[in-house]
Design an enzyme around this catalytic site. Sequence first.
Site, PDB file in Angstrom:
ATOM      1  N   GLY A  15       0.750  -0.940  -0.116  1.00 39.04           N
ATOM      2  CA  GLY A  15      -0.137   0.160  -0.087  1.00 39.04           C
ATOM      3  C   GLY A  15       0.748   1.317  -0.109  1.00 39.04           C
ATOM      4  O   GLY A  15       0.525   2.212  -0.705  1.00 39.04           O
ATOM      5  N   GLU A  34      10.384   3.368   5.754  1.00 45.60           N
ATOM      6  CA  GLU A  34      10.219   2.035   6.026  1.00 45.60           C
ATOM      7  C   GLU A  34      11.376   1.625   7.052  1.00 45.60           C
ATOM      8  O   GLU A  34      12.266   1.840   7.145  1.00 45.60           O
ATOM      9  CB  GLU A  34      10.465   1.144   4.727  1.00 45.60           C
ATOM     10  CG  GLU A  34      10.755  -0.174   4.852  1.00 45.60           C
ATOM     11  CD  GLU A  34       9.543  -0.989   5.609  1.00 45.60           C
ATOM     12  OE1 GLU A  34       8.309  -0.655   5.068  1.00 45.60           O
ATOM     13  OE2 GLU A  34       9.661  -1.748   6.675  1.00 45.60           O
ATOM     14  N   GLN A  35      10.407   0.711   8.284  1.00 49.95           N
ATOM     15  CA  GLN A  35      11.416   0.347   9.368  1.00 49.95           C
ATOM     16  C   GLN A  35      12.359  -0.788   9.105  1.00 49.95           C
ATOM     17  O   GLN A  35      13.384  -0.848   9.538  1.00 49.95           O
ATOM     18  CB  GLN A  35      10.319  -0.065  10.374  1.00 49.95           C
ATOM     19  CG  GLN A  35       9.621  -1.385   9.919  1.00 49.95           C
ATOM     20  CD  GLN A  35       8.855  -1.919  11.314  1.00 49.95           C
ATOM     21  OE1 GLN A  35       8.701  -1.347  12.282  1.00 49.95           O
ATOM     22  NE2 GLN A  35       8.225  -2.995  10.770  1.00 49.95           N
ATOM     23  N   HIS A  47      -2.404 -12.854  -5.289  1.00 49.51           N
ATOM     24  CA  HIS A  47      -3.372 -12.615  -6.504  1.00 49.51           C
ATOM     25  C   HIS A  47      -3.566 -11.341  -6.687  1.00 49.51           C
ATOM     26  O   HIS A  47      -3.477 -10.276  -5.721  1.00 49.51           O
ATOM     27  CB  HIS A  47      -4.932 -12.995  -6.069  1.00 49.51           C
ATOM     28  CG  HIS A  47      -4.794 -14.578  -5.757  1.00 49.51           C
ATOM     29  ND1 HIS A  47      -5.772 -15.489  -6.376  1.00 49.51           N
ATOM     30  CD2 HIS A  47      -4.618 -15.393  -4.774  1.00 49.51           C
ATOM     31  CE1 HIS A  47      -5.859 -16.537  -5.551  1.00 49.51           C
ATOM     32  NE2 HIS A  47      -5.273 -16.481  -4.768  1.00 49.51           N
ATOM     33  N   ARG A 108       5.170 -12.748  -4.318  1.00 45.15           N
ATOM     34  CA  ARG A 108       4.704 -11.588  -3.473  1.00 45.15           C
ATOM     35  C   ARG A 108       6.222 -10.650  -3.531  1.00 45.15           C
ATOM     36  O   ARG A 108       6.145  -9.401  -3.554  1.00 45.15           O
ATOM     37  CB  ARG A 108       4.375 -11.837  -2.081  1.00 45.15           C
ATOM     38  CG  ARG A 108       4.005 -10.576  -1.428  1.00 45.15           C
ATOM     39  CD  ARG A 108       3.638 -11.160  -0.020  1.00 45.15           C
ATOM     40  NE  ARG A 108       3.678  -9.601   0.874  1.00 45.15           N
ATOM     41  CZ  ARG A 108       2.205  -9.356   1.338  1.00 45.15           C
ATOM     42  NH1 ARG A 108       1.104  -9.953   0.995  1.00 45.15           N
ATOM     43  NH2 ARG A 108       2.216  -8.293   1.955  1.00 45.15           N
ATOM     44  N   LEU A 130       9.034   4.793  12.411  1.00 42.79           N
ATOM     45  CA  LEU A 130       8.602   5.715  13.158  1.00 42.79           C
ATOM     46  C   LEU A 130       7.918   5.393  14.731  1.00 42.79           C
ATOM     47  O   LEU A 130       7.436   4.355  14.765  1.00 42.79           O
ATOM     48  CB  LEU A 130       7.149   6.165  12.346  1.00 42.79           C
ATOM     49  CG  LEU A 130       6.489   7.343  12.874  1.00 42.79           C
ATOM     50  CD1 LEU A 130       7.116   8.629  12.484  1.00 42.79           C
ATOM     51  CD2 LEU A 130       4.981   7.312  12.826  1.00 42.79           C
ATOM     52  N   TYR A 215      -1.838 -22.020  -6.324  1.00 44.45           N
ATOM     53  CA  TYR A 215      -1.538 -21.300  -7.448  1.00 44.45           C
ATOM     54  C   TYR A 215      -0.071 -21.049  -7.759  1.00 44.45           C
ATOM     55  O   TYR A 215       0.854 -21.321  -7.122  1.00 44.45           O
ATOM     56  CB  TYR A 215      -2.084 -19.890  -7.800  1.00 44.45           C
ATOM     57  CG  TYR A 215      -1.944 -18.972  -6.497  1.00 44.45           C
ATOM     58  CD1 TYR A 215      -0.806 -18.195  -6.578  1.00 44.45           C
ATOM     59  CD2 TYR A 215      -2.633 -18.835  -5.409  1.00 44.45           C
ATOM     60  CE1 TYR A 215      -0.723 -17.134  -5.670  1.00 44.45           C
ATOM     61  CE2 TYR A 215      -2.351 -18.085  -4.367  1.00 44.45           C
ATOM     62  CZ  TYR A 215      -1.367 -17.080  -4.359  1.00 44.45           C
ATOM     63  OH  TYR A 215      -1.359 -16.403  -3.559  1.00 44.45           O
ATOM     64  N   ASP A 294      -3.839  -2.075   5.625  1.00 42.45           N
ATOM     65  CA  ASP A 294      -3.917  -2.731   6.907  1.00 42.45           C
ATOM     66  C   ASP A 294      -3.851  -1.983   8.035  1.00 42.45           C
ATOM     67  O   ASP A 294      -4.273  -2.466   9.171  1.00 42.45           O
ATOM     68  CB  ASP A 294      -2.816  -3.948   7.081  1.00 42.45           C
ATOM     69  CG  ASP A 294      -3.161  -5.179   6.316  1.00 42.45           C
ATOM     70  OD1 ASP A 294      -3.880  -5.149   5.433  1.00 42.45           O
ATOM     71  OD2 ASP A 294      -2.413  -6.040   6.485  1.00 42.45           O
ATOM     72  N   ALA A 307      -4.306  -6.852   0.260  1.00 43.34           N
ATOM     73  CA  ALA A 307      -3.465  -5.951  -0.449  1.00 43.34           C
ATOM     74  C   ALA A 307      -3.913  -5.033  -1.447  1.00 43.34           C
ATOM     75  O   ALA A 307      -3.658  -3.779  -1.663  1.00 43.34           O
ATOM     76  CB  ALA A 307      -2.031  -6.576  -1.098  1.00 43.34           C
TER      77      ALA A 307
HETATM   78  P1  FAD Z   1       2.040  -3.959   4.921  1.00 40.56           P
HETATM   79  O1  FAD Z   1       2.354  -5.103   3.764  1.00 40.56           O
HETATM   80  O2  FAD Z   1       1.955  -4.792   6.297  1.00 40.56           O
HETATM   81  O3  FAD Z   1       3.089  -3.071   5.056  1.00 40.56           O
HETATM   82  C1  FAD Z   1       3.412  -2.071   5.915  1.00 40.56           C
HETATM   83  C2  FAD Z   1       4.752  -1.727   5.902  1.00 40.56           C
HETATM   84  O4  FAD Z   1       5.053  -0.730   7.067  1.00 40.56           O
HETATM   85  C3  FAD Z   1       5.782  -2.898   6.193  1.00 40.56           C
HETATM   86  O5  FAD Z   1       6.778  -2.773   5.307  1.00 40.56           O
HETATM   87  C4  FAD Z   1       6.520  -2.547   7.375  1.00 40.56           C
HETATM   88  O6  FAD Z   1       7.749  -2.889   7.858  1.00 40.56           O
HETATM   89  C5  FAD Z   1       6.442  -1.061   7.647  1.00 40.56           C
HETATM   90  N1  FAD Z   1       5.994  -0.601   9.013  1.00 40.56           N
HETATM   91  C6  FAD Z   1       5.394  -0.999   9.992  1.00 40.56           C
HETATM   92  N2  FAD Z   1       5.618   0.077  10.998  1.00 40.56           N
HETATM   93  C7  FAD Z   1       6.472   1.111  10.783  1.00 40.56           C
HETATM   94  C8  FAD Z   1       6.858   1.999  11.494  1.00 40.56           C
HETATM   95  N3  FAD Z   1       6.664   2.338  12.833  1.00 40.56           N
HETATM   96  N4  FAD Z   1       7.681   2.908  10.640  1.00 40.56           N
HETATM   97  C9  FAD Z   1       8.004   2.678   9.404  1.00 40.56           C
HETATM   98  N5  FAD Z   1       7.586   1.595   8.758  1.00 40.56           N
HETATM   99  C10 FAD Z   1       6.650   0.785   9.464  1.00 40.56           C
HETATM  100  N6  FAD Z   1      -3.546  -9.670  -0.109  1.00 40.56           N
HETATM  101  C11 FAD Z   1      -3.988  -9.667  -1.537  1.00 40.56           C
HETATM  102  O7  FAD Z   1      -4.356  -8.752  -1.849  1.00 40.56           O
HETATM  103  N7  FAD Z   1      -3.768 -11.080  -2.177  1.00 40.56           N
HETATM  104  C12 FAD Z   1      -3.502 -12.076  -1.591  1.00 40.56           C
HETATM  105  O8  FAD Z   1      -3.507 -13.308  -2.319  1.00 40.56           O
HETATM  106  C13 FAD Z   1      -3.067 -11.904  -0.211  1.00 40.56           C
HETATM  107  N8  FAD Z   1      -2.727 -13.228   0.633  1.00 40.56           N
HETATM  108  C14 FAD Z   1      -2.387 -12.992   1.852  1.00 40.56           C
HETATM  109  C15 FAD Z   1      -1.921 -14.252   2.560  1.00 40.56           C
HETATM  110  C16 FAD Z   1      -1.771 -14.119   3.934  1.00 40.56           C
HETATM  111  C17 FAD Z   1      -1.252 -15.469   4.605  1.00 40.56           C
HETATM  112  C18 FAD Z   1      -1.651 -12.934   4.634  1.00 40.56           C
HETATM  113  C19 FAD Z   1      -1.205 -12.757   6.200  1.00 40.56           C
HETATM  114  C20 FAD Z   1      -2.111 -11.859   3.824  1.00 40.56           C
HETATM  115  C21 FAD Z   1      -2.479 -11.909   2.519  1.00 40.56           C
HETATM  116  N9  FAD Z   1      -2.820 -10.863   1.767  1.00 40.56           N
HETATM  117  C22 FAD Z   1      -3.012 -10.761   0.486  1.00 40.56           C
HETATM  118  C23 FAD Z   1      -2.993  -9.461   2.749  1.00 40.56           C
HETATM  119  C24 FAD Z   1      -1.880  -8.461   2.486  1.00 40.56           C
HETATM  120  O9  FAD Z   1      -0.546  -9.302   2.643  1.00 40.56           O
HETATM  121  C25 FAD Z   1      -2.194  -7.309   3.379  1.00 40.56           C
HETATM  122  O10 FAD Z   1      -3.550  -6.882   3.159  1.00 40.56           O
HETATM  123  C26 FAD Z   1      -1.213  -6.185   2.641  1.00 40.56           C
HETATM  124  O11 FAD Z   1       0.154  -6.595   2.722  1.00 40.56           O
HETATM  125  C27 FAD Z   1      -1.471  -5.051   3.230  1.00 40.56           C
HETATM  126  O12 FAD Z   1      -0.635  -3.964   2.741  1.00 40.56           O
HETATM  127  P2  FAD Z   1       0.039  -2.753   3.698  1.00 40.56           P
HETATM  128  O13 FAD Z   1       0.771  -1.832   2.796  1.00 40.56           O
HETATM  129  O14 FAD Z   1      -1.207  -2.003   4.074  1.00 40.56           O
HETATM  130  O15 FAD Z   1       0.665  -3.207   4.999  1.00 40.56           O
END
Ligand code: FAD
Length: 382
Positions: A15, A34-35, A47, A108, A130, A215, A294, A307
């Site tokens: 995201g 990024e942490q 997917h 991924r 952060l 897949y 998330d 995601a």
């Molecule tokens: P994240 O991917 O969690 O990224 C957050 C980032 O912020 C990380 O890099 C972290 O290191 C960083 N961060 C955290 N705290 C701090 C801080 N204090 N300071 C600086 N950086 C920080 N989604 C799909 O769309 N398709 C799929 O097929 C799918 N399969 C999945 C399978 C599993 C088993 C799981 C658990 C999840 C799956 N998901 C899938 C969901 C998906 O992984 C998450 O919804 C998605 O990664 C969310 O993206 P995000 O960028 O919001 O958060």
Amino acid sequence: MNNKPTIAVIGAGLGGAAAGALLQQAGYPTKVYEQAPVFSRLGAGIHLGPNVMKVMRRIGIEEQLNSMGSHPDYWFSRNGMTGEYQSRIPLGKFARENYGAAYITVHRGDLHELMVSTLDQDKLYFDKRLVDVDDSGDKVVMTFADGSIEEADLVIGADGVNSRLREKLLGPEAPIYSGWVAHRAIISAEKLKAYDLDFEACVKWWSEDRHMMVYFVTGDEKEYYYVTGVPEPDWNHGTSFVGSSREEMRQAFEGYHPTVQALIDCTESVTKWPLLERNPLPLWHENRLVLLGDACHPMKPHMAQGAAMAIEDAAMLVRCLEEVGAADYQNAFELYRTNRFERASRVQQVSHDNTWLREDEDPAWVFAYDPFEVPLKQPTRQ
Ligand code: FAD
């Protein structure tokens, strides 16, 4: 504030990378923090539905992803024990013609690396966790774990399920452990050649309380991947994942179809992840701070849309800043929330229920969506 405010994105996950890339393309001076000190190619697949591929088109990486990914013609749902087909959801050519982009499955790590490469590398900071934000003045002041202090006009919390930004807005509250875990493993397709079985490009094996989604994660179909949903009452490990084993998989999927047993036999390494959720948040933004992905709507991954929702959020947020004008950021943030809350909450709920595509159904409400083209709903004035 100038026409284009300075923006800090916290987190370079899927995201945050999407938000950073789209903001930089739109001319916003944007830094991404990024942490993690570095990203590794963790064994997992993802997917990307047509709804996400339309955002990837805007970012400029749709064709690269099309070459990188596997293109299933169908999503099959099958009875885990008997193998009987419960649904056949057309993807492939049908998806391109009816939803406006391809449906692909990829590794991924490959996706993440490609997305991060679209960011201005001079404005991407690793090892920057952060720890605090002060949003009481004309700028947001951010403090990082290494003691450094940075400023920005606006801050986007794309920092995942344990978001520090969310905590700042709503107070500390651990996510809810759903009572389910996911096992994840990548299998060499070479090993599967020893079996006289059909390993389909995108298939979910179901029984009453558990499933295995399978897949390919590469276009050359050399890497096959499974991810499960299995009930486990407690998660007391205190880490985001632990190692699992073939023996644990055999137990969890005892009695399942020979194709599933073959996948377990070929498993070399498998990890186990707790599936975490939150109820829809009452607040997505306040003053100069806003959340996406998330950080505000973590969900069980059973629709493969977590995601996707984060990436759609990023696209809608940038659209709303452009639409309203970033100087009026509070109205832009409210327009963003208004246009994302219902969809993200519905996807959270269906993911929680784990009913998606189990039987034949029309997935157009998910796949045909385009965050740049969907008519905007206006917020109701209080
Ligand atoms: P994240 O991917 O969690 O990224 C957050 C980032 O912020 C990380 O890099 C972290 O290191 C960083 N961060 C955290 N705290 C701090 C801080 N204090 N300071 C600086 N950086 C920080 N989604 C799909 O769309 N398709 C799929 O097929 C799918 N399969 C999945 C399978 C599993 C088993 C799981 C658990 C999840 C799956 N998901 C899938 C969901 C998906 O992984 C998450 O919804 C998605 O990664 C969310 O993206 P995000 O960028 O919001 O958060």
